[in-house]
Write a protein that holds these residues in place. Structure first.
Motif, PDB file in Angstrom:
ATOM      1  N   TYR B  32       0.846  -1.189   0.000  1.00 36.21           N
ATOM      2  CA  TYR B  32       0.000   0.000   0.000  1.00 36.21           C
ATOM      3  C   TYR B  32       0.881   1.237   0.000  1.00 36.21           C
ATOM      4  CZ  TYR B  32      -3.719  -3.212   1.257  1.00 36.21           C
ATOM      5  OH  TYR B  32      -4.628  -4.234   1.249  1.00 36.21           O
ATOM      6  N   PRO B  33       0.349   2.311  -0.591  1.00 30.89           N
ATOM      7  CA  PRO B  33       1.129   3.549  -0.548  1.00 30.89           C
ATOM      8  C   PRO B  33       1.273   4.013   0.901  1.00 30.89           C
ATOM      9  CG  PRO B  33      -1.109   3.962  -1.350  1.00 30.89           C
ATOM     10  CD  PRO B  33      -0.944   2.478  -1.269  1.00 30.89           C
ATOM     11  N   GLU B  34       2.371   4.669   1.193  1.00 30.58           N
ATOM     12  CA  GLU B  34       2.599   5.134   2.552  1.00 30.58           C
ATOM     13  C   GLU B  34       1.620   6.264   2.899  1.00 30.58           C
ATOM     14  OE1 GLU B  34       6.475   6.969   4.213  1.00 30.58           O
ATOM     15  OE2 GLU B  34       6.650   4.787   4.399  1.00 30.58           O
ATOM     16  N   PRO B  35       1.037   6.217   4.109  1.00 28.71           N
ATOM     17  CA  PRO B  35       0.119   7.294   4.490  1.00 28.71           C
ATOM     18  C   PRO B  35       0.871   8.599   4.766  1.00 28.71           C
ATOM     19  CG  PRO B  35       0.470   5.822   6.341  1.00 28.71           C
ATOM     20  CD  PRO B  35       1.182   5.220   5.165  1.00 28.71           C
ATOM     21  N   VAL B  36       0.111   9.673   4.922  1.00 33.03           N
ATOM     22  CA  VAL B  36       0.725  10.979   5.184  1.00 33.03           C
ATOM     23  C   VAL B  36       1.636  10.907   6.412  1.00 33.03           C
ATOM     24  CG1 VAL B  36       0.287  13.426   5.655  1.00 33.03           C
ATOM     25  CG2 VAL B  36      -1.307  12.136   4.200  1.00 33.03           C
ATOM     26  N   PHE B  37       1.102  10.300   7.464  1.00 35.79           N
ATOM     27  CA  PHE B  37       1.923  10.123   8.663  1.00 35.79           C
ATOM     28  C   PHE B  37       2.106   8.639   8.943  1.00 35.79           C
ATOM     29  CE2 PHE B  37       0.160  14.390   9.394  1.00 35.79           C
ATOM     30  CZ  PHE B  37       1.339  15.090   9.591  1.00 35.79           C
ATOM     31  N   ALA B  38       3.263   8.106   8.578  1.00 40.82           N
ATOM     32  CA  ALA B  38       3.546   6.692   8.803  1.00 40.82           C
ATOM     33  C   ALA B  38       4.274   6.535  10.133  1.00 40.82           C
ATOM     34  CB  ALA B  38       4.393   6.138   7.664  1.00 40.82           C
ATOM     35  N   ALA B  39       4.000   5.405  10.778  1.00 42.24           N
ATOM     36  CA  ALA B  39       4.555   5.167  12.111  1.00 42.24           C
ATOM     37  C   ALA B  39       6.077   5.297  12.130  1.00 42.24           C
ATOM     38  CB  ALA B  39       4.133   3.793  12.612  1.00 42.24           C
ATOM     39  N   VAL B  42       6.893   8.948  12.399  1.00 41.18           N
ATOM     40  CA  VAL B  42       6.297   9.772  13.452  1.00 41.18           C
ATOM     41  C   VAL B  42       6.660   9.292  14.858  1.00 41.18           C
ATOM     42  CG1 VAL B  42       4.110  10.628  14.389  1.00 41.18           C
ATOM     43  CG2 VAL B  42       4.373  10.331  11.923  1.00 41.18           C
TER      44      VAL B  42
END
Lengths: 431, 250
Positions: B32-39, B42
């Motif tokens: 999956y594409p990386e979300p705006v804030f990936a663990a 962050v």
């Protein structure tokens, strides 16, 4: 005492205090007897025993569910959120009706809404108690877009829900007039709902009361977000800070026989918390409630904010990672990196800053100025207002604004004078 | 009677096995594409969330959590509503006090096991007053007399003697618990059953368990999934665990 009561008290301690400024406006209320002068303490502790309004112990507060969007398909993770949950407290004779809108992240059955419901029921009103559009159940069941915090869209969603609730009640009740009030963000929502009602005219609200509303949502959430900076040693030391709080809390818990009405006040006094720590606590509780809200929006829209776009989580999925990420993000991050990009297409001519700052009572100041049915009840030392923002209310509402000298953010809502003020706002001039 | 409780105790491990055996076979990884804030960007590496609780059986627990919701909707809460509709409030309060009196007996027994004379005398005082002046516990005279009501159970007794909680456990019908507290239910139940066996005739004894359950549900305001938050499971898990930790220290 059951576990649940404990949960409610403890998290209540953390969460209910949804949200306060160096006030410059002059006090308009003489001889005000609310006892807590510190704005952070007032926000957290509320109204101590002995100062509360005399309210009925129990009222026929009935939980109801309504399916706003019957055709909506919910993601499996939030499968339980199809129907909007609210409450009604009805008179068995013709009576005026009042809608209550809860504050940021709060539910229809939160302490403040329940207390208001008691006061208005006692005064002879039909009461409909609604959750905030920022409560996760509202996001899944009643929000058109799933992305809340937009003044007009939230007002439309609330309005639709109100209309459907009244339609469903049909001939069950006789309503002599419609009214609306809300505290904190709910007060802000009430102003926009009132404006919408001028066009739609479903209710023709007789009176509208805004209790401790923000002026600009973005300013207020920025203030609340920054409160986490008060965590001693910074965010990476959050665990130690929190451990210390829990330990101090446990000492009081051990010594107390029961967690009763005054528990929070006693806890605060025994823990000897400084303003910075209280601010940190408020910031953390705000983050917790905004975290579950924003994650819900992310799941509803598949936006890809913290959950990868396209990944469909089921109801049993492990969410620790997302919970941890949300714990690190502020509500301001949401406005910049989710809310604005999500709505960008609809507002091509507005810059990011223009768009975000437009979510403010200033945008509808002309309406608020001219609409005499709207009144405001606020506190000079509210923690959610930027320095000077309190003046907005005196300037726009004139003598329709009552600014109490103390009370923090909504801390005095259950104080007897404030409750009397709330009720009188709606009973004046009614036969 | 005992068999009902036994069945509850046996059910949990059985469901555990069921959950383990139904773990789906590994699927080919979808990227999956990386979300705006990936663990990984962050959250600092190695940081432990404050609300972490040892929960190796999360998958099973969430299924039981889900089952409990449905049991609530279709059985438990309708029965409670029927109970409220049929039985007047003063009678329900009497029933509630009656069972609370047994809880005070439980506290008596566990106070001895925890070597706590104060709690023992308080709970004994309550039981003596309520069982006599309070007409077999139906009227809560002790609370009116301001006698404190400590609350001790065998799970806390185990904790007092240093027994760890073990993994978090959601019990069918009963909700949040852990292995230690789950095990602790059994001795408490045996005790209550023993005393009720002495006091009540057989048909009454059978219905006592039922009424106790209805009364407990009526007095527990928690409703599954109603916070609306997707994080409700872990919030409840953390709150339960913290509360029990404090109860053991108390």
């Amino acid at each position: 005492m059951t576990t649940t009561h404990f949960l409610q008290r403890f998290l209540g301690g953390l969460c209910l205090l949804s949200m306060a400024s160096f006030a410059t406006a002059k006090a308009t209320v003489e001889d005000y007897g609310y006892p807590i002068t510190d704005r952070f303490v007032a926000t957290v502790v509320g109204t101590p025993e002995g100062y509360e309004a005399d309210l009925p112990k129990s009222i026929p507060f009935k939980k109801r569910r309504i399916d706003i969007f019957p055709d909506r398909q919910l993601p499996d993770l939030v499968w339980y959120g199809h129907e909007m949950i609210y409450a009604e407290v009805l008179q068995d004779r013709p009576a005026p009706l009042i809608f209550l809108i809860a504050g940021t992240g709060a539910a229809y059955n939160g302490g403040k809404n329940v207390n208001m419901a008691k006061a208005f029921y006692k005064a002879g009103f039909h009461v409909i108690s609604l959750s905030s559009p920022t409560f996760p159940n509202f996001v899944t069941s009643a929000s058109t877009t799933g992305v809340v915090g937009h003044s007009e869209k939230d007002a439309e969603d609330l309005y639709r829900a109100m209309e459907m609730i009244i339609a469903r009640l049909g001939d069950d009740i006789e309503v002599t007039s419609y009214n609306v009030t809300g505290y904190s963000l709910g007060g802000f929502n009430a102003a926009y709902v009132s404006k919408l009602d001028e066009e739609r005219k479903s209710f023709n609200f007789r009176r509208v009361l805004l209790i401790n509303p923000p002026v600009s949502i973005y300013n207020s959430i920025s203030l609340l977000d920054r409160m986490t900076e008060n965590i001693p040693g910074g965010e990476d030391n959050f665990n130690q800070f929190f451990d210390k709080l829990v330990k101090a809390f446990s000492k009081i818990y051990k010594d107390s026989d029961e967690i009763g009405g005054d528990f929070l006040y006693q806890a605060y006094r025994a823990m000897n918390l400084q303003d910075e720590q209280l601010a940190a606590l408020i910031g953390v509780s705000f983050r917790m409630s905004s975290g579950s809200l924003v994650f819900t929006s992310d799941v509803m829209t598949d936006f890809g904010y913290v959950k990868p776009k396209g990944l469909m989580l089921d109801r049993y999925a492990n969410l620790s990672e997302y919970n941890q990420v949300m714990g690190r993000l502020g509500f301001t991050d949401y406005y910049h990196d989710f809310f604005y990009p999500f709505y960008k297409e609809q507002y091509p001519n507005m810059s990011r800053d223009e768009f975000i700052t437009a979510i403010s009572l200033r945008t509808i100041a002309d309406y608020l100025k001219s609409s005499t049915k709207i009144t405001v009840m606020h506190n000079e030392n509210d923690i959610i207002l930027e320095p000077g923002e309190i003046d907005f209310f005196n300037e726009v509402f004139g003598d329709r604004a009552t600014i109490y000298p103390v009370g923090g953010h909504c801390g005095n809502m259950n104080y007897r004078d404030n409750v009397a003020h709330m009720v009188a706002t709606f009973t004046e001039g009614v036969q | 009677m005992k068999s009902i409780m036994l069945r509850v105790c046996v059910l949990a491990p059985a469901l555990l096995l069921a959950a383990c055996s139904s773990t789906p076979p590994p699927k080919p990884e979808t990227v999956y594409p990386e979300p705006v804030f990936a663990a990984n960007r962050v959250v600092p590496a190695g940081s432990v969330p404050i609300t972490e609780v040892y929960d190796p059986w999360e998958g099973m627990n969430k299924r039981i959590y889900n089952f409990n919701y449905h049991f609530d909707q279709w059985v438990f809460l309708p029965v409670v509503r029927g109970w409220q509709a049929v039985v007047p409030e003063f009678a329900r309060t009497g029933v509630h006090n009656f069972f609370e009196n047994f809880r005070d007996v439980r506290t008596m027994a566990n106070s001895i096991l925890q070597l706590s004379p104060q709690k023992f005398f308080e709970s004994t005082g309550r039981v003596l007053v309520n069982s006599t002046v309070g007409l077999f516990g139906v009227i809560d005279v002790a609370t009116a007399m301001d006698i404190p009501k400590p609350d001790e159970d065998f799970g806390q007794t185990l904790g007092y003697w240093g027994v760890g909680t073990g993994p978090y456990l959601v019990l069918p019908l009963l909700g949040p618990s852990n292995v230690r507290d789950g095990v602790g239910l059994y001795p408490d139940f045996v005790l209550q059953n023993y005393i009720q066996g002495d006091l009540l005739s057989k048909p009454l004894r059978a219905s006592a368990f039922l009424f106790d359950s209805i009364d407990t549900r009526e007095n527990t305001s928690f409703r599954y999934y109603e916070t609306g938050s997707a994080f409700e499971y872990q919030t409840v898990r953390w709150l339960y665990s913290t509360k029990r930790e404090l109860d053991v220290e108390k």
